[in-house]
Design a protein around this motif. Sequence first.
Motif, PDB file in Angstrom:
ATOM      1  N   TYR A 116       0.906  -1.256   0.197  1.00  0.00           N
ATOM      2  CA  TYR A 116      -0.204  -0.311  -0.112  1.00  0.00           C
ATOM      3  C   TYR A 116       0.909   1.206   0.238  1.00  0.00           C
ATOM      4  O   TYR A 116       2.067   1.161   0.758  1.00  0.00           O
ATOM      5  N   ASP A 117       1.196   2.567  -0.819  1.00  0.00           N
ATOM      6  CA  ASP A 117       0.588   3.907  -0.349  1.00  0.00           C
ATOM      7  C   ASP A 117       0.233   4.353   0.425  1.00  0.00           C
ATOM      8  O   ASP A 117      -1.281   4.694   0.017  1.00  0.00           O
ATOM      9  N   MET A 118       0.157   4.095   1.300  1.00  0.00           N
ATOM     10  CA  MET A 118      -0.565   4.468   2.850  1.00  0.00           C
ATOM     11  C   MET A 118      -0.744   6.596   2.485  1.00  0.00           C
ATOM     12  O   MET A 118      -2.137   6.605   3.100  1.00  0.00           O
ATOM     13  N   PRO A 119       0.352   6.900   2.083  1.00  0.00           N
ATOM     14  CA  PRO A 119      -0.210   8.261   2.484  1.00  0.00           C
ATOM     15  C   PRO A 119      -1.216   9.079   0.740  1.00  0.00           C
ATOM     16  O   PRO A 119      -2.478   9.420   1.283  1.00  0.00           O
ATOM     17  N   ARG A 120      -1.225   8.086  -0.364  1.00  0.00           N
ATOM     18  CA  ARG A 120      -2.306   7.860  -0.780  1.00  0.00           C
ATOM     19  C   ARG A 120      -3.100   7.834  -0.503  1.00  0.00           C
ATOM     20  O   ARG A 120      -4.778   8.200  -1.136  1.00  0.00           O
ATOM     21  N   VAL A 121      -3.451   6.717   0.385  1.00  0.00           N
ATOM     22  CA  VAL A 121      -5.067   6.356   0.739  1.00  0.00           C
ATOM     23  C   VAL A 121      -5.772   7.173   1.726  1.00  0.00           C
ATOM     24  O   VAL A 121      -6.364   7.601   1.715  1.00  0.00           O
ATOM     25  N   GLY A 122      -4.832   7.612   2.679  1.00  0.00           N
ATOM     26  CA  GLY A 122      -4.819   8.726   3.283  1.00  0.00           C
ATOM     27  C   GLY A 122      -5.722  10.007   3.102  1.00  0.00           C
ATOM     28  O   GLY A 122      -6.730  10.775   3.672  1.00  0.00           O
ATOM     29  N   ALA A 123      -4.879  10.272   1.218  1.00  0.00           N
ATOM     30  CA  ALA A 123      -4.964  11.993   0.986  1.00  0.00           C
ATOM     31  C   ALA A 123      -6.743  11.354   0.024  1.00  0.00           C
ATOM     32  O   ALA A 123      -7.368  12.545  -0.054  1.00  0.00           O
ATOM     33  N   TRP A 124      -6.608  10.973  -0.253  1.00  0.00           N
ATOM     34  CA  TRP A 124      -7.685  10.285  -1.620  1.00  0.00           C
ATOM     35  C   TRP A 124      -8.139   9.349  -1.725  1.00  0.00           C
ATOM     36  O   TRP A 124      -9.302   8.688  -2.544  1.00  0.00           O
ATOM     37  N   GLY A 125      -8.437   8.255  -0.320  1.00  0.00           N
ATOM     38  CA  GLY A 125      -9.091   7.311  -0.414  1.00  0.00           C
ATOM     39  C   GLY A 125      -8.521   6.019  -1.563  1.00  0.00           C
ATOM     40  O   GLY A 125      -8.144   5.987  -1.965  1.00  0.00           O
ATOM     41  N   TYR A 126      -9.840   4.958  -1.122  1.00  0.00           N
ATOM     42  CA  TYR A 126      -9.250   4.088  -2.055  1.00  0.00           C
ATOM     43  C   TYR A 126      -9.864   4.387  -3.763  1.00  0.00           C
ATOM     44  O   TYR A 126     -10.741   5.372  -3.846  1.00  0.00           O
ATOM     45  N   PHE A 127      -8.825   3.475  -4.009  1.00  0.00           N
ATOM     46  CA  PHE A 127      -9.185   4.142  -5.890  1.00  0.00           C
ATOM     47  C   PHE A 127      -8.519   5.810  -5.792  1.00  0.00           C
ATOM     48  O   PHE A 127      -9.664   5.967  -7.131  1.00  0.00           O
ATOM     49  N   ASP A 128      -8.586   6.634  -5.481  1.00  0.00           N
ATOM     50  CA  ASP A 128      -8.342   8.781  -5.570  1.00  0.00           C
ATOM     51  C   ASP A 128      -9.661   8.703  -5.486  1.00  0.00           C
ATOM     52  O   ASP A 128      -9.683   9.909  -6.455  1.00  0.00           O
ATOM     53  N   LYS A 129     -10.805   7.908  -5.177  1.00  0.00           N
ATOM     54  CA  LYS A 129     -12.629   8.538  -5.452  1.00  0.00           C
ATOM     55  C   LYS A 129     -12.718   9.590  -3.933  1.00  0.00           C
ATOM     56  O   LYS A 129     -14.105   9.911  -4.285  1.00  0.00           O
TER      57      LYS A 129
END
Length: 326
Positions: free
Chosen positions: A157-170
Amino acid sequence: MQELHLTQEWDKVFPKSDKVDHKKVTFTNHFGITLAADQYTPKDYEGKLPALAVAGPFGAAKEQSSGLYAQTMAEKGYLTIAFDPSFTVESGGDVRDVFSLDINTEDYQAAVDYLSNLDNVDPDRIGIIGICGWGGISLNAAAMDPRIKATAAVTMYDMPRVGAWGYFDKGTADDRYASKKQIAEQRTKEYGSKNLANAGGCYDYPAPDDQPDFVKQYSAYYKTKRGYHQRSVNSNAGWVLQSQTGWMNTKILVHPEDLKNAVLIVHGEKAHSPRYMGEDTFKKLTGDNKELLIVPNATHTDLYDGGDHDYIPFAKIDQFFKKNIG
């Protein structure tokens, strides 16, 4: 070094191997936090060994997936440690069940400090393995520390990406701001309190029907005898709510060009939740010593413990490390 009271009996979610020696060890990171680890050493070896430090999944205990990986790789000839991150499970840190990209990256570097100073380890042959959220953190550590000669990031996982944009960048910037506002209010409410609210661990098994498949898979691992552990963050109350903002304004691999040593990124074909993060991260890496392996039919949690079909490609992982630190 903080004195830790470590469980000595075997209480892993996987059986003990008779091919390796096992013991509990501790080491300290440069923030002064004492970390707890299980050390696995091949029973029969000559000379100095290559070594691996293993952590993850994000919110797991060393008695779960990381321990399985560490013990299995020790059977293949490596001295290994599976460690609990700062503030979690048996490791130190006064506040419990919080995370920090900076401190958790340092946890890997502290593990390398420890391994580099063992008499039976070759300090020029050290690698790391990161599972799930610790896959991204392992790459962050490898980009910072040239002593890490090879890194395997498994179902990362790229946890900062999930933290900033949620799953699947939605998610949206407004969603992120609303979350920050909620957590800020929580901090005000909890000021001076020793009892901090938790975000909640995994759903009890079976997870509700309306949840995505990957959420159901977490419950099937963390909340059943397959993977449940009494000290695991995810198996119980989950991370402290206040710590959630720690991923929203940070990034991993800010300088991917600095990661010059070997990398293997492993994902399950059906790991829809993090696979896109691993594939996108792989595209950022430079050099000809980087590999991406997609395991047919495997889901995200199949790579935690092998699932029903021994999906973990230990032979390939061993081949990768033998090539680069063996």
